[in-house]
Design a protein around this motif. Structure first.
Motif, PDB file in Angstrom:
ATOM      1  N   ALA A  63      13.824 -10.242 -44.484  1.00 12.26           N
ATOM      2  CA  ALA A  63      13.510  -8.856 -44.035  1.00 12.26           C
ATOM      3  C   ALA A  63      12.855  -8.026 -43.125  1.00 12.26           C
ATOM      4  N   LYS A  64      11.819  -8.812 -42.963  1.00  9.58           N
ATOM      5  CA  LYS A  64      10.131  -8.243 -42.637  1.00  9.58           C
ATOM      6  C   LYS A  64      10.546  -8.884 -40.887  1.00  9.58           C
ATOM      7  N   SER A  65      10.924  -9.893 -40.556  1.00  4.64           N
ATOM      8  CA  SER A  65      11.053  -9.873 -39.142  1.00  4.64           C
ATOM      9  C   SER A  65      11.915  -8.716 -38.321  1.00  4.64           C
ATOM     10  N   TYR A  66      12.125  -8.070 -39.267  1.00  8.60           N
ATOM     11  CA  TYR A  66      12.976  -6.442 -37.864  1.00  8.60           C
ATOM     12  C   TYR A  66      11.880  -5.048 -37.797  1.00  8.60           C
ATOM     13  N   ASP A  75      25.359 -13.202 -27.209  1.00 10.81           N
ATOM     14  CA  ASP A  75      23.903 -13.765 -28.020  1.00 10.81           C
ATOM     15  C   ASP A  75      23.043 -14.600 -27.262  1.00 10.81           C
ATOM     16  N   ALA A  76      23.952 -15.370 -26.187  1.00 12.61           N
ATOM     17  CA  ALA A  76      23.467 -16.777 -25.045  1.00 12.61           C
ATOM     18  C   ALA A  76      22.401 -15.860 -24.641  1.00 12.61           C
ATOM     19  N   LYS A  77      22.516 -15.043 -23.625  1.00 12.63           N
ATOM     20  CA  LYS A  77      21.716 -14.010 -22.543  1.00 12.63           C
ATOM     21  C   LYS A  77      21.708 -12.611 -22.670  1.00 12.63           C
ATOM     22  N   GLY A  78      21.768 -12.559 -23.847  1.00 10.58           N
ATOM     23  CA  GLY A  78      21.343 -11.435 -24.198  1.00 10.58           C
ATOM     24  C   GLY A  78      22.130  -9.232 -23.485  1.00 10.58           C
ATOM     25  N   ALA A 112      21.308  -4.056 -34.167  1.00 13.37           N
ATOM     26  CA  ALA A 112      21.333  -5.166 -34.857  1.00 13.37           C
ATOM     27  C   ALA A 112      20.457  -5.655 -35.018  1.00 13.37           C
ATOM     28  N   HIS A 113      19.630  -5.959 -33.890  1.00 15.91           N
ATOM     29  CA  HIS A 113      18.299  -6.896 -33.770  1.00 15.91           C
ATOM     30  C   HIS A 113      16.699  -6.353 -34.079  1.00 15.91           C
ATOM     31  N   PHE A 114      16.979  -4.962 -34.356  1.00 13.22           N
ATOM     32  CA  PHE A 114      16.186  -4.289 -34.141  1.00 13.22           C
ATOM     33  C   PHE A 114      15.850  -3.632 -35.964  1.00 13.22           C
ATOM     34  N   PHE A 115      17.014  -3.302 -36.787  1.00 15.07           N
ATOM     35  CA  PHE A 115      16.686  -2.679 -37.527  1.00 15.07           C
ATOM     36  C   PHE A 115      18.096  -4.037 -38.922  1.00 15.07           C
ATOM     37  N   LEU A 116      17.411  -4.112 -40.327  1.00 11.91           N
ATOM     38  CA  LEU A 116      18.421  -4.656 -41.503  1.00 11.91           C
ATOM     39  C   LEU A 116      18.357  -3.605 -42.428  1.00 11.91           C
ATOM     40  N   ILE A 117      17.184  -3.087 -43.182  1.00  5.93           N
ATOM     41  CA  ILE A 117      17.411  -2.237 -44.116  1.00  5.93           C
ATOM     42  C   ILE A 117      18.267  -1.214 -43.449  1.00  5.93           C
TER      43      ILE A 117
END
Length: 502
Positions: free
Chosen positions: A119-122, A193-196, A248-253
């Motif tokens: 979780a800390k990677s977000y 997922d591959a190119k952004g 989803a690449h910036f938030f989890l919780i």
């Protein structure tokens, strides 16, 4: 350091049962700690043994590995009395309690979700993360806003262009649009997922704008199938898929909350577009109402394109967009401005040549200076010069030939850097291997500014009945916005210190 909880518990239990077993347990604890515990490799075996058998038994050991015979001798039951066993048990229990408290604190501070390992990677917030949410919101307003406006289009088409078709037949236009909006996601997801997101959102912008503009000029059933169903359907899918996935690449919780905020954009679009079209249809007709809607969608998607990616690149691209938006207005209208204010026709046409003569030096000299003072620093200086020339000279020039000539030379010199410094500013933000892609992405977005700047200026001129003050103020505001964006990009990289070269 602290030993893993299972080993400490085992050590405490051993002291209660039999001190002889502690000898074997000591070997086991040390071996398992160095093989399994991830921090064991950074601590000496002597330090680990201190936590179990006490500091007094490890005197004289260095930071290397203590020999096993010494440890065996230390742990031999003849050297361990009841008091020392009790003392070691107390140490183990104390360490266990300390680890338990620390683990509880970490669990409370960094809650986890089942199925997620880190979780800390977000970031869970911050300017970059929330700018992505804003960009996703803008994309949702444009894409799902159209989806929530289908009823307005269907009602109008069944009573006008497609009045000869049954409601069921007309309904296929909109059902095919919805189908493609969701069905294409299965192909778009792996590309994301591959190119952004950048190329996907850019492609979606092109499809959606082409579709809406095409709808404005459509008259036949098959026209609407191509423009609304296929182009708008593909465009919607290409936009909303990366808009949701990027969050989803910036938030989890806080992912559900952030996604929910972005998703409200579809409802906001579903409020704005139907009410706007309902008001405009009776006044200016279907074609121009739809074109106005396309213009609004363009600005929304422009925001989505620049925000769903790197913050500094976003600000730089916006800066280039605004400077290009204003750059070609003086180049297009300076001669007609001079003619309207009584300047001799031959001199009026020569003013454009004066602007380009100043631009010759403006494209080279700022580049030479930029290598010494910094690319962004030099761009900020030249943008400020453009702003001064437009609002300080052009706005007040009137029929003064001298002031117009000074403006032409000054603006030509300052605006020359708009062309020459833009590539190096973009290149300073990325690796050389991907420079072509970044530069192409930047100018793909900027091209829309080049497309609309001159027509907007012409419309302002028409609205002011041939008076050029509104057109000049529009140009000045473009440079104000460009200057603000480049300053923000520089501050985002190196801070406010003007002495830093960047």
């Amino acid at each position: 350091m602290s030993l893993p909880i299972p080993y400490l518990r085992a050590a405490a239990a051993a002291t209660d049962e039999n001190c002889e077993k502690e000898k074997h347990l000591g070997h086991h604890v040390l071996d398992q700690t160095f093989s399994a515990h991830p921090r064991g490799q950074s601590e000496s075996k002597a330090e680990i043994s201190k936590q179990i058998i006490g500091d007094d038994q490890n005197e004289g050991t260095d930071t290397g590995l203590a020999p096993v015979p010494s440890l065996a001798h230390t742990l031999h039951p003849t050297n361990i009395d009841a008091e020392k066993c009790s003392e070691k048990r107390s140490r183990a229990v104390s360490a266990h309690n300390s680890i338990t408290d620390t683990a509880a604190h970490c669990t409370q501070q960094y809650p986890t979700i089942e199925g997620e390992n880190d979780a800390k990677s977000y970031p869970e917030g911050g300017l970059r993360a929330w700018l992505v949410v804003v960009g996703s919101f803008s994309g949702m307003v444009a894409s799902f806003g159209i989806m929530n406006t289908m009823g307005t289009f269907q009602t109008y088409l069944t009573t006008h262009q497609l009045a000869s078709y049954s409601p069921s037949a007309v309904g296929w236009i909109f059902s095919l649009y919805v189908f493609l909006s969701f069905f294409c996601g299965v192909q778009i997801g792996p590309i994301f997922d591959a190119k952004g997101p950048q190329w996907i959102v850019a492609a979606g912008t092109g499809c959606l704008l082409a579709g809406i503009v095409g709808v404005a000029f459509s008259t036949e059933f098959w026209h609407f199938i191509i423009t609304f169903s296929i182009l708008c359907g593909l465009g919607t899918s290409l936009i909303f898929t990366p808009a949701v996935a990027s969050i989803a690449h910036f938030f989890l919780i806080r992912r559900a909350n952030a996604t929910g905020i972005a998703a409200t954009g579809g409802s906001v679009g579903g409020i704005i577009f139907p009410l706007m079209l309902q008001s405009l249809f009776p006044r200016i007709g279907f074609r121009y109402s739809t074109l106005i809607m396309a213009l609004l969608i363009f600005f929304l998607l422009l925001l989505a394109n620049v925000l769903i990616r790197d913050k500094i690149f976003t600000l730089t691209t916006m800066g280039v967009f605004f400077l290009e938006w204003g750059l070609f207005v003086p180049l297009s209208f300076i001669s007609s401005y001079a003619l309207r204010n009584g300047i001799d026709p031959s001199l009026s046409y020569q003013l454009l040549a004066v602007v380009n003569a100043g631009s010759v030096f403006g494209r080279w000299l700022p580049g030479y200076v930029a290598d010494k003072l910094g690319r962004f620093n030099t761009m900020i200086i030249t943008l400020a010069m453009c702003l001064i020339c437009v609002l300080g000279l052009w706005l007040t020039a009137g029929g003064s030939l001298t002031r117009l000539c000074v403006f032409a030379v000054g603006f030509g010199f300052a605006s020359g850097s708009n062309i020459s410094l833009t590539p190096v500013c973009v290149g300073q933000l990325c690796d050389t291997e991907v420079f072509g892609r970044w530069y192409a992405t930047c100018y793909t977005i900027v091209s829309f500014g080049c497309l609309t700047g001159i027509p907007i200026a012409g419309k302002i001129l028409e609205y002011n009945h041939g008076d050029y003050w509104g057109l000049t103020v529009f140009t000045g505001l473009c440079y104000v916005a460009a200057l603000a964006c480049f300053i923000a990009a520089r501050v985002g990289k190196v801070g406010w210190d003007p002495r830093k070269i960047y």
